[in-house]
Design a protein around this motif. Structure first.
Motif, PDB file in Angstrom:
ATOM      1  N   PRO A   1       0.830  -1.208   0.000  1.00  0.00           N
ATOM      2  CA  PRO A   1       0.000   0.000   0.000  1.00  0.00           C
ATOM      3  C   PRO A   1       0.863   1.255   0.000  1.00  0.00           C
ATOM      4  O   PRO A   1       1.865   1.310   0.721  1.00  0.00           O
ATOM      5  N   PRO A   2       0.486   2.258  -0.803  1.00  0.00           N
ATOM      6  CA  PRO A   2       1.297   3.472  -0.888  1.00  0.00           C
ATOM      7  C   PRO A   2       1.387   4.241   0.418  1.00  0.00           C
ATOM      8  O   PRO A   2       2.303   5.014   0.614  1.00  0.00           O
ATOM      9  N   GLU A   3       0.465   4.000   1.340  1.00  0.00           N
ATOM     10  CA  GLU A   3       0.489   4.726   2.609  1.00  0.00           C
ATOM     11  C   GLU A   3       1.421   4.089   3.638  1.00  0.00           C
ATOM     12  O   GLU A   3       1.534   4.563   4.753  1.00  0.00           O
ATOM     13  N   SER A   4       2.116   3.031   3.272  1.00  0.00           N
ATOM     14  CA  SER A   4       3.015   2.360   4.203  1.00  0.00           C
ATOM     15  C   SER A   4       4.115   3.314   4.661  1.00  0.00           C
ATOM     16  O   SER A   4       4.703   4.029   3.869  1.00  0.00           O
ATOM     17  N   SER A   5       4.376   3.320   5.975  1.00  0.00           N
ATOM     18  CA  SER A   5       5.392   4.218   6.527  1.00  0.00           C
ATOM     19  C   SER A   5       6.720   3.499   6.762  1.00  0.00           C
ATOM     20  O   SER A   5       7.653   4.082   7.278  1.00  0.00           O
ATOM     21  N   LYS A   6       6.787   2.248   6.397  1.00  0.00           N
ATOM     22  CA  LYS A   6       8.008   1.487   6.605  1.00  0.00           C
ATOM     23  C   LYS A   6       9.097   1.931   5.637  1.00  0.00           C
ATOM     24  O   LYS A   6       8.818   2.377   4.527  1.00  0.00           O
ATOM     25  N   LYS A   7      10.338   1.767   6.067  1.00  0.00           N
ATOM     26  CA  LYS A   7      11.481   2.088   5.220  1.00  0.00           C
ATOM     27  C   LYS A   7      11.546   1.089   4.055  1.00  0.00           C
ATOM     28  O   LYS A   7      11.352  -0.101   4.230  1.00  0.00           O
ATOM     29  N   ILE A   8      11.824   1.610   2.867  1.00  0.00           N
ATOM     30  CA  ILE A   8      11.981   0.763   1.687  1.00  0.00           C
ATOM     31  C   ILE A   8      13.465   0.560   1.441  1.00  0.00           C
ATOM     32  O   ILE A   8      14.231   1.517   1.351  1.00  0.00           O
ATOM     33  N   VAL A   9      13.876  -0.711   1.375  1.00  0.00           N
ATOM     34  CA  VAL A   9      15.264  -1.068   1.102  1.00  0.00           C
ATOM     35  C   VAL A   9      15.322  -1.616  -0.320  1.00  0.00           C
ATOM     36  O   VAL A   9      14.693  -2.629  -0.626  1.00  0.00           O
ATOM     37  N   VAL A  10      16.060  -0.932  -1.182  1.00  0.00           N
ATOM     38  CA  VAL A  10      16.173  -1.342  -2.583  1.00  0.00           C
ATOM     39  C   VAL A  10      17.333  -2.324  -2.717  1.00  0.00           C
ATOM     40  O   VAL A  10      18.463  -2.035  -2.311  1.00  0.00           O
ATOM     41  N   VAL A  11      17.031  -3.510  -3.279  1.00  0.00           N
ATOM     42  CA  VAL A  11      18.000  -4.596  -3.405  1.00  0.00           C
ATOM     43  C   VAL A  11      18.026  -5.082  -4.856  1.00  0.00           C
ATOM     44  O   VAL A  11      17.192  -5.903  -5.255  1.00  0.00           O
ATOM     45  N   PRO A  12      18.966  -4.577  -5.667  1.00  0.00           N
ATOM     46  CA  PRO A  12      19.076  -5.112  -7.021  1.00  0.00           C
ATOM     47  C   PRO A  12      19.679  -6.516  -6.997  1.00  0.00           C
ATOM     48  O   PRO A  12      20.517  -6.824  -6.145  1.00  0.00           O
ATOM     49  N   CYS A  13      19.206  -7.373  -7.905  1.00  0.00           N
ATOM     50  CA  CYS A  13      19.749  -8.721  -8.006  1.00  0.00           C
ATOM     51  C   CYS A  13      19.997  -9.061  -9.473  1.00  0.00           C
ATOM     52  O   CYS A  13      19.393  -8.465 -10.371  1.00  0.00           O
ATOM     53  N   ALA A  14      20.892 -10.003  -9.699  1.00  0.00           N
ATOM     54  CA  ALA A  14      21.289 -10.388 -11.046  1.00  0.00           C
ATOM     55  C   ALA A  14      20.683 -11.719 -11.427  1.00  0.00           C
ATOM     56  O   ALA A  14      20.772 -12.691 -10.672  1.00  0.00           O
TER      57      ALA A  14
ATOM     58  N   ASP B   1       8.607  -7.161   5.831  1.00  0.00           N
ATOM     59  CA  ASP B   1       8.848  -7.782   7.131  1.00  0.00           C
ATOM     60  C   ASP B   1       8.406  -6.783   8.195  1.00  0.00           C
ATOM     61  O   ASP B   1       7.933  -5.693   7.857  1.00  0.00           O
ATOM     62  N   PRO B   2       8.533  -7.112   9.469  1.00  0.00           N
ATOM     63  CA  PRO B   2       7.993  -6.209  10.498  1.00  0.00           C
ATOM     64  C   PRO B   2       8.571  -4.791  10.489  1.00  0.00           C
ATOM     65  O   PRO B   2       7.897  -3.852  10.900  1.00  0.00           O
ATOM     66  N   ASN B   3       9.801  -4.620  10.001  1.00  0.00           N
ATOM     67  CA  ASN B   3      10.446  -3.312  10.101  1.00  0.00           C
ATOM     68  C   ASN B   3      10.636  -2.578   8.788  1.00  0.00           C
ATOM     69  O   ASN B   3      10.919  -1.387   8.793  1.00  0.00           O
ATOM     70  N   ARG B   4      10.521  -3.274   7.667  1.00  0.00           N
ATOM     71  CA  ARG B   4      10.855  -2.635   6.398  1.00  0.00           C
ATOM     72  C   ARG B   4      10.185  -3.366   5.233  1.00  0.00           C
ATOM     73  O   ARG B   4       9.608  -4.424   5.394  1.00  0.00           O
ATOM     74  N   ILE B   5      10.325  -2.753   4.073  1.00  0.00           N
ATOM     75  CA  ILE B   5       9.860  -3.347   2.833  1.00  0.00           C
ATOM     76  C   ILE B   5      11.088  -3.530   1.942  1.00  0.00           C
ATOM     77  O   ILE B   5      11.830  -2.581   1.685  1.00  0.00           O
TER      78      ILE B   5
END
Length: 151
Positions: free
Chosen positions: A4-17, A82-86
């Protein structure tokens, strides 16, 4: 997974190959003692402050596999909450330019036939990446949901 766009959790960007060669896809198994121990995944890692996804992916693959890569098409991200982040797992179709592969973060690796890729015990977000990749190849006729969150 749509977040949901209203999520206040931190987004961690993880590129993968995603490495595909002769009908096989590269998979790496996480070591015991790590989070998601013994799960299979596409190698990569989080973007550090000041890095682009491309820079992070080059760095992470060198750190994890000790190989140089060529980065190609960016595919649709997968999301794992997860409980702390996306976690925003961003797959790139890549090609290995050097060898040998020297593992530093993984227990083992395999080149798995595309039709047998689901036989491995993949990390949850990587399962979605597999479906996205198969769709990209035209192997799957899956309908992809659109997420409202961009990373």
């Amino acid at each position: 997974m749509a977040i949901p766009p209203e999520s206040s959790k931190k987004i961690v960007v993880v590129p993968c190959a995603i490495f595909e060669k002769d009908g096989h896809v590269f998979s790496a198994q996480r070591k015991e003692g790590m989070s998601l121990a013994l799960k299979w995944e596409f190698p990569g890692g989080k973007v550090d402050e000041g890095e682009t996804e491309i820079e992070a992916l080059h760095r992470e693959i060198m750190e994890e596999l000790s190989v140089e890569i060529e980065i190609g098409v960016r595919l649709e991200p997968a999301y794992k909450e997860d409980p702390n982040r996306i976690i925003c797992l961003v797959p790139y179709v890549c090609r290995m330019l050097t060898s040998p592969i020297v593992l530093t973060e993984h227990q083992q690796y395999k080149w798995v036939r595309l039709e047998e890729v689901h036989k491995l015990d993949w990390a949850e977000a990587d399962l979605e990446v597999i479906e996205t990749f198969l769709h990209y190849l035209g192997v799957s006729k899956l309908r992809r949901h659109k997420t409202k969150l961009k990373c």
